[in-house]
Structures are given as C-alpha cells and as structure tokens.
Design an enzyme around this catalytic site. Sequence first.
Site, PDB file in Angstrom:
ATOM      1  N   GLY A   1       0.842  -1.209   0.000  1.00 50.21           N
ATOM      2  CA  GLY A   1       0.000   0.000   0.000  1.00 50.21           C
ATOM      3  C   GLY A   1       0.871   1.250   0.000  1.00 50.21           C
TER       4      GLY A   1
ATOM      5  NE  ARG B   1      -2.112  -4.495  -2.133  1.00 51.12           N
ATOM      6  CZ  ARG B   1      -1.771  -3.932  -0.967  1.00 51.12           C
ATOM      7  NH1 ARG B   1      -0.841  -4.458  -0.213  1.00 51.12           N
ATOM      8  NH2 ARG B   1      -2.381  -2.836  -0.543  1.00 51.12           N
TER       9      ARG B   1
ATOM     10  CG  ASP C   1       2.854  -7.108   7.157  1.00 54.24           C
ATOM     11  OD1 ASP C   1       2.409  -6.413   6.217  1.00 54.24           O
ATOM     12  OD2 ASP C   1       2.144  -7.886   7.809  1.00 54.24           O
TER      13      ASP C   1
ATOM     14  CB  THR D   1       2.704   0.563   6.209  1.00 54.10           C
ATOM     15  OG1 THR D   1       1.366   0.251   6.606  1.00 54.10           O
ATOM     16  CG2 THR D   1       3.629   0.274   7.386  1.00 54.10           C
TER      17      THR D   1
ATOM     18  CG  ASP E   1      -1.964  -0.376   8.240  1.00 46.01           C
ATOM     19  OD1 ASP E   1      -2.883   0.455   8.178  1.00 46.01           O
ATOM     20  OD2 ASP E   1      -1.846  -1.326   7.449  1.00 46.01           O
TER      21      ASP E   1
ATOM     22  CG  ASP F   1       1.022  -2.970  10.586  1.00 43.15           C
ATOM     23  OD1 ASP F   1       1.955  -2.371  10.025  1.00 43.15           O
ATOM     24  OD2 ASP F   1       0.232  -3.704   9.974  1.00 43.15           O
TER      25      ASP F   1
ATOM     26  NE  ARG G   1     -28.210  13.584  10.751  1.00 48.62           N
ATOM     27  CZ  ARG G   1     -28.308  14.204   9.585  1.00 48.62           C
ATOM     28  NH1 ARG G   1     -27.234  14.746   9.035  1.00 48.62           N
ATOM     29  NH2 ARG G   1     -29.458  14.275   8.959  1.00 48.62           N
TER      30      ARG G   1
ATOM     31  NE  ARG H   1      -6.101  -4.732   5.195  1.00 45.76           N
ATOM     32  CZ  ARG H   1      -5.268  -4.959   4.199  1.00 45.76           C
ATOM     33  NH1 ARG H   1      -5.589  -5.814   3.279  1.00 45.76           N
ATOM     34  NH2 ARG H   1      -4.106  -4.350   4.110  1.00 45.76           N
TER      35      ARG H   1
HETATM   36  P1  ATP Z   1       0.737  -2.622   3.497  1.00 46.97           P
HETATM   37  O1  ATP Z   1       1.058  -2.897   4.944  1.00 46.97           O
HETATM   38  O2  ATP Z   1       0.588  -1.176   3.211  1.00 46.97           O
HETATM   39  O3  ATP Z   1      -0.379  -3.466   2.953  1.00 46.97           O
HETATM   40  P2  ATP Z   1       2.636  -4.550   2.502  1.00 46.97           P
HETATM   41  O4  ATP Z   1       4.058  -4.429   2.128  1.00 46.97           O
HETATM   42  O5  ATP Z   1       2.308  -5.397   3.694  1.00 46.97           O
HETATM   43  O6  ATP Z   1       2.052  -3.063   2.645  1.00 46.97           O
HETATM   44  P3  ATP Z   1       1.505  -6.601   0.761  1.00 46.97           P
HETATM   45  O7  ATP Z   1       0.552  -6.463  -0.370  1.00 46.97           O
HETATM   46  O8  ATP Z   1       1.130  -7.481   1.888  1.00 46.97           O
HETATM   47  O9  ATP Z   1       1.810  -5.091   1.239  1.00 46.97           O
HETATM   48  O10 ATP Z   1       2.905  -7.114   0.198  1.00 46.97           O
HETATM   49  C1  ATP Z   1       3.534  -6.485  -0.908  1.00 46.97           C
HETATM   50  C2  ATP Z   1       4.113  -7.514  -1.838  1.00 46.97           C
HETATM   51  O11 ATP Z   1       5.144  -8.263  -1.152  1.00 46.97           O
HETATM   52  C3  ATP Z   1       3.154  -8.585  -2.332  1.00 46.97           C
HETATM   53  O12 ATP Z   1       2.357  -8.150  -3.400  1.00 46.97           O
HETATM   54  C4  ATP Z   1       4.124  -9.689  -2.759  1.00 46.97           C
HETATM   55  O13 ATP Z   1       4.642  -9.444  -4.033  1.00 46.97           O
HETATM   56  C5  ATP Z   1       5.241  -9.555  -1.718  1.00 46.97           C
HETATM   57  N1  ATP Z   1       5.043 -10.606  -0.714  1.00 46.97           N
HETATM   58  C6  ATP Z   1       4.180 -10.610   0.312  1.00 46.97           C
HETATM   59  N2  ATP Z   1       4.222 -11.777   0.998  1.00 46.97           N
HETATM   60  C7  ATP Z   1       5.151 -12.539   0.360  1.00 46.97           C
HETATM   61  C8  ATP Z   1       5.669 -13.877   0.537  1.00 46.97           C
HETATM   62  N3  ATP Z   1       5.226 -14.652   1.523  1.00 46.97           N
HETATM   63  N4  ATP Z   1       6.612 -14.308  -0.322  1.00 46.97           N
HETATM   64  C9  ATP Z   1       7.074 -13.522  -1.324  1.00 46.97           C
HETATM   65  N5  ATP Z   1       6.618 -12.269  -1.557  1.00 46.97           N
HETATM   66  C10 ATP Z   1       5.673 -11.775  -0.744  1.00 46.97           C
END
Ligand code: ATP
Length: 325
Positions: free
Chosen positions: A14, A75, A106, A129, A131, A133, A166, A175
């Site tokens: 994100g 993603r 993460d 991010t 979040d 988190d 209201r 989430r």
């Molecule tokens: P946000 O917290 O804002 O959602 P994020 O980095 O957690 O950001 P994700 O969509 O969960 O966002 O992960 C980003 C990308 O990282 C995924 O689209 C994927 O390509 C890669 N990724 C996530 N999990 C794995 C995994 N287990 N193995 C390999 N690549 C991964």
Amino acid sequence: MTQIKNIGLFTSGGDAPGMNAAIRAVVRTAIYYNLQVTGIRRGYEGMINGELFGMDEKSVANIIQRGGTILKTARSEQFKTPEGRRLAYDQLKRHGVDALVAIGGDGTFTGARIFGNEHDMPIVGLPGTIDNDLLGTDFTIGYDTAINTVVDAVDKIRDTAESHDRVFIVEVMGRDSGLIALRTGIASGAEAIVIPETKTDINALCERLEHGRRDKSSKIVIVAEGDDAGGGFEIGRHIKEKFPHYDTRVSILGHIQRGGRPTCMDRVLASRMGVAAIESLRDGHRNEMIGIIHNEIAYTPFEYACKHNDEINPNLLRIVEILSI
Ligand code: ATP
C-alpha cells in the site's frame, strides 16, 4: 564482501504519504556517496517485468511534499513463487543492481527476507505504511499524515453532527490494527472507539453512548475497519437497532487516509530513514528494517519486524474512557 556500486530502489504494497520523501533521501544519499541508483517501478511486479531505470539527483526534485509514490506500487503474486523471484533476480543482475532498498510494509519485508535468503542480494527496508503495525520502529512513514487526515475529517464531521444532534460512526483504516482508531479517537474527542485488539461488546458500547452526558448533542464512535464486531456499517446497524430514536449516520473515510501532503513529522522521519538506509548498506547491514526507536536509528531483522505490533497501550484506552464523560 563485494563493494556495492548500484542500489535498486522500489516501493511496494500500500502507498503511504512520505514515501516520496524517503525516495528522495535514498537517491540523494546514494549520490552523495558516489553510488548509482536504479529506480524500479511497481514494486516486485516491475522488478520481474524489467521496469528499471537510472535515477539522478534531479529525478527526485520537488517531490518531498507530494503524497503517493513516484515509483508507483503494486502487489505481485508472481513474486511469491521461486520462479518469479528468479526472474526478478535476473532482471536486477542485467541492470547491474547489487543491493536493494525496499520501502513498504510487512508483506514487502516478508518477500525481501525470502529473496535475500535465496539470492546473493543485500537488502534493507524502510517502513512505509500508514498502519504503524511493524515492530522495530516507534512510527512508520505515513502514519502521522494518515492520523492527521482522520482528525481533520472527524473535526468536520463533528460540526455537522452537532448541528443535527446526530450519532456518527466513523470507520477508519486498520484491518488488523486499532492504532489509527485509538490515536484519532483521543485527538478528535470521540465518545467511544472500537478496535480489533479488544473484544467488542455492543451492549456495553450502547450503554456508554446512552449514559454519557445527556446534554451532549453529538456523539462520535471511531471504528477500525477490521473490528471483530464488524466495520462501520455493522456497528451502525447494531446501534440503530438498540436506539431507533438516535439519528445515526455512518461515514467510511476510506482512501483519503492514504493520500495528501506528508506532515513535517513524516518528511523528517522518511529523510532520516532514507539516509540511514544507504549508510547501513555501506556498513554491511543486510536483511534488516531501518526504524527509529526513542529518536535513535534502530536495525531490526525482517523476520522480527514482520511480526505485527499489535500491542495497544492500555493507558491510551483509559484516556478515551476518562475524557469522553
Ligand atoms: P501494506 O502494509 O501497506 O499493505 P505490505 O508491504 O504489507 O504493505 P503486501 O501487499 O502485503 O503489502 O505485500 C507487498 C508484496 O510483497 C506482495 O504483493 C508480494 O509481491 C510480496 N510478498 C508478500 N508476501 C510474500 C511472501 N510470503 N513471499 C514472497 N513475496 C511476498
């Protein structure tokens, strides 16, 4: 250990306000140390597809104040497979990239950890991010801007809620985490907050709304989208069922929380972390997230940073309760 010459830089997952400030800091610091920078568009997906290009100090001019990410984000399901990661590695080698800076959450760091173990590629990450988190940093890039956006929106909602007597249920992002809801609940003077970390008791929530100060003409309930009792609409329906006489409205803030000009705090956080990313790679750090803890740069292995920071400070919950009488 071979000397790093060319840093690949990408944003993933994100988007979050302040990512551009981080990109600027990484690029300028790399140039300061005579390193090349290769920008990678659309995260892991762009890496696999070869969307790589050279960046210089001018590529990042006039972006510190802009929300979103100039590198775009995406993603990628393909990157979750060994074959996809092999394609990504081959593209990096083809473009002479010998280290990576990943900006994301993460999921991004889980991917980076697996990739860094499979292939010879030093990687460090910056927490981007809204979040907040991740373990290993007090604040993530984007969180401060997002909570200020929420508070600004709730202040506006309060004006109209007051005028019409209201009850407003305001759903904010989160989430799995109530960190946005908790801080914005305190800052906007919400009557109640509803978060996934605590079991939601609808009866107790209604009791609280009913037996709070009677002369209050408006009431605001902040709901984290991932609450166990449901999101804003669900909580609003429960309240309406119990109190048909309340004029109840639901407002889902949605994606406005991701956009906008980053706050001063996010710009400074992103700038400090961006400088630290390059300096840490030069110092031999790998497979770590850069954070700031107690105002000092901190390094946390990806494996640990990805474990969700789901600790809610009970004192903050108590503050909502005390101050909303
Ligand atoms: P946000 O917290 O804002 O959602 P994020 O980095 O957690 O950001 P994700 O969509 O969960 O966002 O992960 C980003 C990308 O990282 C995924 O689209 C994927 O390509 C890669 N990724 C996530 N999990 C794995 C995994 N287990 N193995 C390999 N690549 C991964």
